[in-house]
Enzyme design. Structure first.
Site, PDB file in Angstrom:
ATOM      1  N   LYS A  12     -19.770  20.810  28.304  1.00 50.18           N
ATOM      2  CA  LYS A  12     -18.320  20.528  27.666  1.00 50.18           C
ATOM      3  C   LYS A  12     -18.203  19.093  27.919  1.00 50.18           C
ATOM      4  CE  LYS A  12     -15.119  23.188  26.369  1.00 50.18           C
ATOM      5  NZ  LYS A  12     -15.402  24.158  25.364  1.00 50.18           N
ATOM      6  N   THR A  57     -19.891  27.005  28.181  1.00 52.59           N
ATOM      7  CA  THR A  57     -19.158  25.578  28.318  1.00 52.59           C
ATOM      8  C   THR A  57     -17.737  25.569  28.693  1.00 52.59           C
ATOM      9  OG1 THR A  57     -18.366  25.276  25.866  1.00 52.59           O
ATOM     10  CG2 THR A  57     -20.724  24.440  26.225  1.00 52.59           C
ATOM     11  N   HIS A 260       0.853  13.950  25.966  1.00 51.70           N
ATOM     12  CA  HIS A 260       1.162  15.238  26.712  1.00 51.70           C
ATOM     13  C   HIS A 260       0.215  15.626  27.754  1.00 51.70           C
ATOM     14  CE1 HIS A 260       4.103  16.052  23.935  1.00 51.70           C
ATOM     15  NE2 HIS A 260       3.186  15.861  22.879  1.00 51.70           N
TER      16      HIS A 260
HETATM   17  O1  LIG Z   1      10.482  13.223  25.260  1.00 53.97           O
HETATM   18  C1  LIG Z   1      10.303  14.352  24.475  1.00 53.97           C
HETATM   19  N1  LIG Z   1      10.774  14.092  23.208  1.00 53.97           N
HETATM   20  C2  LIG Z   1      10.727  15.185  22.301  1.00 53.97           C
HETATM   21  O2  LIG Z   1      11.516  14.971  21.155  1.00 53.97           O
HETATM   22  C3  LIG Z   1       9.940  16.130  22.510  1.00 53.97           C
HETATM   23  N2  LIG Z   1       9.619  17.323  21.870  1.00 53.97           N
HETATM   24  C4  LIG Z   1       8.768  18.053  22.553  1.00 53.97           C
HETATM   25  O3  LIG Z   1       8.145  19.142  22.255  1.00 53.97           O
HETATM   26  N3  LIG Z   1       8.580  17.172  23.662  1.00 53.97           N
HETATM   27  C5  LIG Z   1       9.364  16.523  23.683  1.00 53.97           C
HETATM   28  N4  LIG Z   1       9.517  15.259  24.657  1.00 53.97           N
END
Ligand SMILES: O=c1[nH]c(=O)c2[nH]c(=O)[nH]c2[nH]1
Length: 311
Positions: A12, A57, A260
């Protein structure tokens, strides 16, 4: 057999693992990109499709995250050695493991001391970081023989708060699955442009070097010192801080991808993984939320293009 199998390897690639260790209010980050490549007795899977010797993997990916949680990441080298030894010694058909690791370095953001911690202490927050050696400074000058427009900015300035970020209270419809977050990582790769009010009317020019340094500093400090309820709120704080402190700037526009970080579910391996300490995250690269907006000085109009890639 008219053909035979030559060199082969599998694994991976690019497991993005972020580990946050908390030492009171001081957080430490290890941010690695780990690629696993295994080889050994793998003829059969190629010739007949028998997977009898194949460690998936997907399992190698899980091992990376579980090891980060269970054994920690002292250094990239130590972590890689540990993984390589594990794959070769625990799986008889695997004779060779190659672990490649890139490590991303983060520098603490120096704040003004005005942290937003509810504790009321004047202790500096120590959970805000800027990624080293990435950003590009930008400028665009336009002159039509009469008036000037100077728009400067930066791109690829990667910042992270390892706490002081929440996201909850949002609209929920039948497609909403996102759990509310009361303590999350907030990370973004800042693209910003700011427009100067200078024009050649006999006025002194701003000190462009000083202006850039100070604008960047205010942007970073606002990022670090905002206890964020959304990236949108952080965006407005960063823009306002610049406009409030830099009289030469009337408009700031941001494009902020929300980088994220998802807590990895290590429950299946008997490991508890929550934000309390030593949490291990998967740093996702796409899809990402994209938060964009302009902050203006009172009475000024927006002139920076909505789409910053046009600038
Ligand atoms: O700071 C964020 N704003 C968003 O508009 C949003 N939408 C989301 O899914 N996560 C987040 N985080």
């Amino acid at each position: 057999m008219p053909t035979f199998l030559g060199q082969n390897q599998y694994g991976k690639a690019e497991n993005r693992v972020v580990k946050i260790t908390r030492d009171g209010a001081t957080h430490h980050i290890k941010d690695l990109n780990v690629s696993v490549s295994l080889s050994g007795d793998m003829d059969e899977v190629h010739y007949s499709g028998s997977n009898a010797n194949v460690l998936p993997t997907d399992t190698t990916k899980n091992t990376v995250y579980a090891f980060a949680k269970e054994h920690g990441i002292e250094s990239a080298e130590q972590f890689g050695i540990h993984l390589a030894r594990h794959f070769v010694t625990s799986q008889e058909p695997i004779h060779r493991a190659r672990i490649r690791i890139e490590e991303y370095a983060w520098e603490r953001i120096e704040t003004s001391g005005a942290g937003t911690k509810e504790t009321g202490s004047d202790e500096q927050p120590k959970h805000s970081f800027v990624r080293q050696g990435q950003e590009t400074r930008l400028t665009q000058i336009t002159y039509d023989g009469e008036s000037w427009e100077v728009v400067s900015g930066l791109k690829d300035l990667v910042v992270m708060n390892s706490t002081d970020s929440e996201f909850w209270g949002y609209v929920k419809d039948k497609y909403t699955t996102l759990p509310e977050a009361y303590d999350r990582i907030l990370a973004t790769q800042v693209s910003a442009r700011w427009r100067f009010n200078w024009t050649d009317d006999g006025r002194e020019m701003p000190d462009w070097e000083e202006s850039y340094e100070q604008t960047r500093k205010h942007l970073l400090q606002a990022f670090a010192e905002t206890h964020s309820l959304s990236l949108q709120q952080t965006l407005f704080q960063m823009g306002s801080r610049i406009i409030d402190h830099r009289g030469e700037i009337d408009e700031v526009r941001f494009s902020l991808p929300n980088k994220h970080h998802f807590l990895v579910d290590l429950g299946p391996f008997g490991l508890k993984n929550d934000t309390a300490d030593g949490a291990v995250y998967l740093a996702a690269d796409r899809p990402y939320g994209l938060i964009e907006g302009t902050v203006l000085r009172d009475g000024c109009e927006a002139r920076i293009p909505v789409d910053l890639s046009n600038l």
